[in-house]
Write an enzyme that holds these catalytic residues in place. Structure first.
Site, PDB file in Angstrom:
ATOM      1  N   PHE A  79       0.814  -1.207   0.000  1.00  0.00           N
ATOM      2  CA  PHE A  79       0.000   0.000   0.000  1.00  0.00           C
ATOM      3  C   PHE A  79       0.855   1.267   0.000  1.00  0.00           C
ATOM      4  CE2 PHE A  79      -2.810  -3.340   1.282  1.00  0.00           C
ATOM      5  CZ  PHE A  79      -4.022  -3.009   0.701  1.00  0.00           C
ATOM      6  N   GLU A  80       1.508   1.571   1.105  1.00  0.00           N
ATOM      7  CA  GLU A  80       2.235   2.834   1.190  1.00  0.00           C
ATOM      8  C   GLU A  80       3.539   2.627   1.947  1.00  0.00           C
ATOM      9  OE1 GLU A  80       0.428   7.092   1.640  1.00  0.00           O
ATOM     10  OE2 GLU A  80       0.855   6.347   3.648  1.00  0.00           O
ATOM     11  N   GLN A  81       4.595   2.336   1.219  1.00  0.00           N
ATOM     12  CA  GLN A  81       5.908   2.215   1.840  1.00  0.00           C
ATOM     13  C   GLN A  81       6.857   3.225   1.216  1.00  0.00           C
ATOM     14  OE1 GLN A  81       8.733  -0.907   0.919  1.00  0.00           O
ATOM     15  NE2 GLN A  81       7.268  -1.927  -0.426  1.00  0.00           N
TER      16      GLN A  81
END
Length: 540
Positions: free
Chosen positions: A376-378
């Site tokens: 998702f959001e790294q």
């Protein structure tokens, strides 16, 4: 000395090459999967030297990959030029496992390769690997492989999920498909037909496809017909390009490409390939782009100029050009408004949430978000590994306050395959170095910790390095005294390959090296990086 085309022409992760010529300019578009922005486009004027000129899918309205599994995302773009503009066709694949693929196909256009690129027009979701053919009568035709999710019992195909190549007219004015779709080609007995591209010459419609899967049985299969909608007859050799019967060939897994003709009528054909490590069936550089010189036979079929079907490393260029100088050490200089062109990040169309170039001028600030390997959001910004032997260095300024905060340097393939040298924090050592690895643990993605104990490093900036020599990877660090010290054991770099940890039929990218930060506490701790150096050695 005159230049020779040396394959691969686009080293490192650059698969599914679609090529087009506009005047004396050549452009190749390649797949980017979960890496953002989407689609790499390289430019050349001689087929020898290539330069990255853009990644057009750079905003949320064109591409949002958050939540998509590794090796989903942008598959097999097709780049063409007609009516005074560029046309880019691409798939966004949302699912990899099970019977379904959920593959959505789109078209965008631009007046120049630099853009601006239009908003996307949705086409269909019947399968992946789409392309757009501009016929000489002005009509446009959309082709893609058909994905079949049904039970294969009693199916008419050897590989029933790959149901064939579908053709349907595209109305550019209305921005939609019209008429009925027709399956025009179901492939050869080799099976797994995909990657269609159409080419017209002397009243023949030539259909080049990829077959055999993207592993070691891969091939370029060719067919032709006097009618666009078939029936199509197979090439006398079935496959134009393949290494499936040549296990010693330096370019393996050859397949999936497209025809291009020079202004004076010479013919070349792109294809993807891989270069396994010596003595192994592992390709950390992923699927790369190569090109072969071809000739039209007296029978109006296309053949490799050197004969046979096995691709060559050295290929004659269309005309004599001076030999290019050797590539020098690459230092990535960070400016306030853009990343160096070699760098990408993962999935999100909102990079401002994971990095900033303005917060500390001259530094790249990563904002710790989700864990390394998140879908998702790294915060992970990296560049392709382009050489079997390389060293990468970076300076890091980071002060973690909890064990849930870490930042550092990683050699990364996907969530199942990476090695990372991290500055973190422990109760016993305070700010310290540790190594996190996921050694191909598919599908669990469990970590190992090759360093027996954290190494205390105190406060202040620290330089981190990773050196890779084929299958051997070694981390190192340097403190304020400037002395480099190896840290941890030598690690297995071959794990960062298509074939490890899930295999080449579900691992479609390649190894990267870059900078990461995570903060699983939710505190968004930031880490600052500068002077990222990458120096590679060609493996001749």
């Amino acid at each position: 000395m005159s230049a020779t085309i040396r394959n691969p022409i686009l080293p490192g992760f650059n698969p599914d090459p679609s090529i087009c010529r506009v005047g004396e300019d050549y452009y190749i578009a390649t797949s980017t999967f979960e890496w953002y922005p989407g689609v790499q486009i390289h430019h050349s004027r001689d087929l020898v030297t290539w330069r990255l000129v853009g990644r057009p899918l750079d905003r949320a309205s064109l591409l949002d990959l958050r939540g998509e599994p590794d090796s989903c995302g942008v598959w097999a773009p097709c780049l063409s030029h007609a009516d005074g503009k560029f046309w880019l066709v691409y798939t966004d694949v949302k699912r990899l496992d099970g019977n379904f693929k959920d593959a959505h196909n789109y078209i965008v256009t631009a007046p120049a390769i630099e853009g601006p690129w239009s908003e996307r027009a949705y086409v269909n979701s019947s399968g992946f690997d789409p392309s757009l053919f501009h016929d000489d009568d002005g009509l446009k035709w959309f082709v893609n492989m058909l994905w079949n999710h049904r039970d294969p019992a009693g199916a008419r195909l050897r590989h029933p999920a790959f149901f064939g190549i579908a053709l349907q007219e595209w109305d550019a004015q209305a921005g939609r498909l019209i008429g009925e779709a027709k399956t025009i080609f179901t492939g050869s007995p080799h099976g797994l037909v995909e990657g269609p591209h159409l080419h017209k010459r002397k009243g023949w419609y030539y259909l080049t496809t990829a077959e055999g899967g993207t592993g070691y049985d891969h091939a370029v299969t060719m067919a032709r017909s006097r009618r666009l909608d078939g029936p199509y007859e197979l090439h006398p050799n079935v496959h134009l390009i393949t290494s499936k019967d040549a296990p010693a060939a330096p370019l393996q897994r050859a397949g999936h490409g497209q025809i291009v003709e020079t202004p004076d009528g010479q013919v070349y054909h792109t294809h993807l390939c891989s270069r396994p490590l010596p003595g192994q069936s592992r390709s950390p550089l992923g699927r790369e782009t190569a090109i072969q010189k071809c000739v039209w036979g007296d029978d109006d079929w296309l053949y490799l100029a050197d004969g046979g079907q096995v691709p060559s490393v050295a290929v004659p260029p269309p005309f004599a050009t001076p030999a290019a100088p050797a590539r020098a050490r690459e230092r990535s200089v960070l400016s306030p408004d853009r990343l160096p062109p070699d760098f990408q990040w993962l999935r999100t169309p909102h990079p401002e949430r994971i990095f900033s170039l303005a917060a500390r001028p001259g530094w790249l600030r990563l904002i710790g978000r989700e864990s390394i390997g998140s879908w998702f959001e790294q915060a992970l910004v990296a560049r392709r590994q382009e050489h079997f032997v390389y060293r990468a260095e970076v300076e890091l300024d980071f002060e973690p306050r909890t064990f849930q905060q870490a930042a550092g340097l990683t050699a990364y393939y996907n969530r199942y395959k990476f090695h990372a040298l991290a500055v973190g924090w422990s109760e016993t050592a305070g700010r310290s170095l540790t190594i996190l690895s996921c050694a191909g643990d598919y599908p669990e993605g469990r970590l190992t910790f090759p360093l027996p104990a954290s190494v205390a490093v105190g406060e202040g900036p620290i330089r981190l390095a990773v050196s890779v020599d084929h299958a051997r990877l070694q981390f190192a660090y340097a403190l304020s005294d400037g002395v480099w010290r190896d840290i941890g054991p030598a690690l297995d770099a071959s794990l960062l390959s298509d074939e490890a940890g899930g295999g080449e039929h579900r691992s479609f990218t390649g190894a990267f090296v870059g900078m990461f930060a995570f903060d699983t506490s939710g505190g968004a701790a930031h880490a600052d990086f500068r002077d990222f150096d990458y120096e590679g050695a060609d493996d001749d």
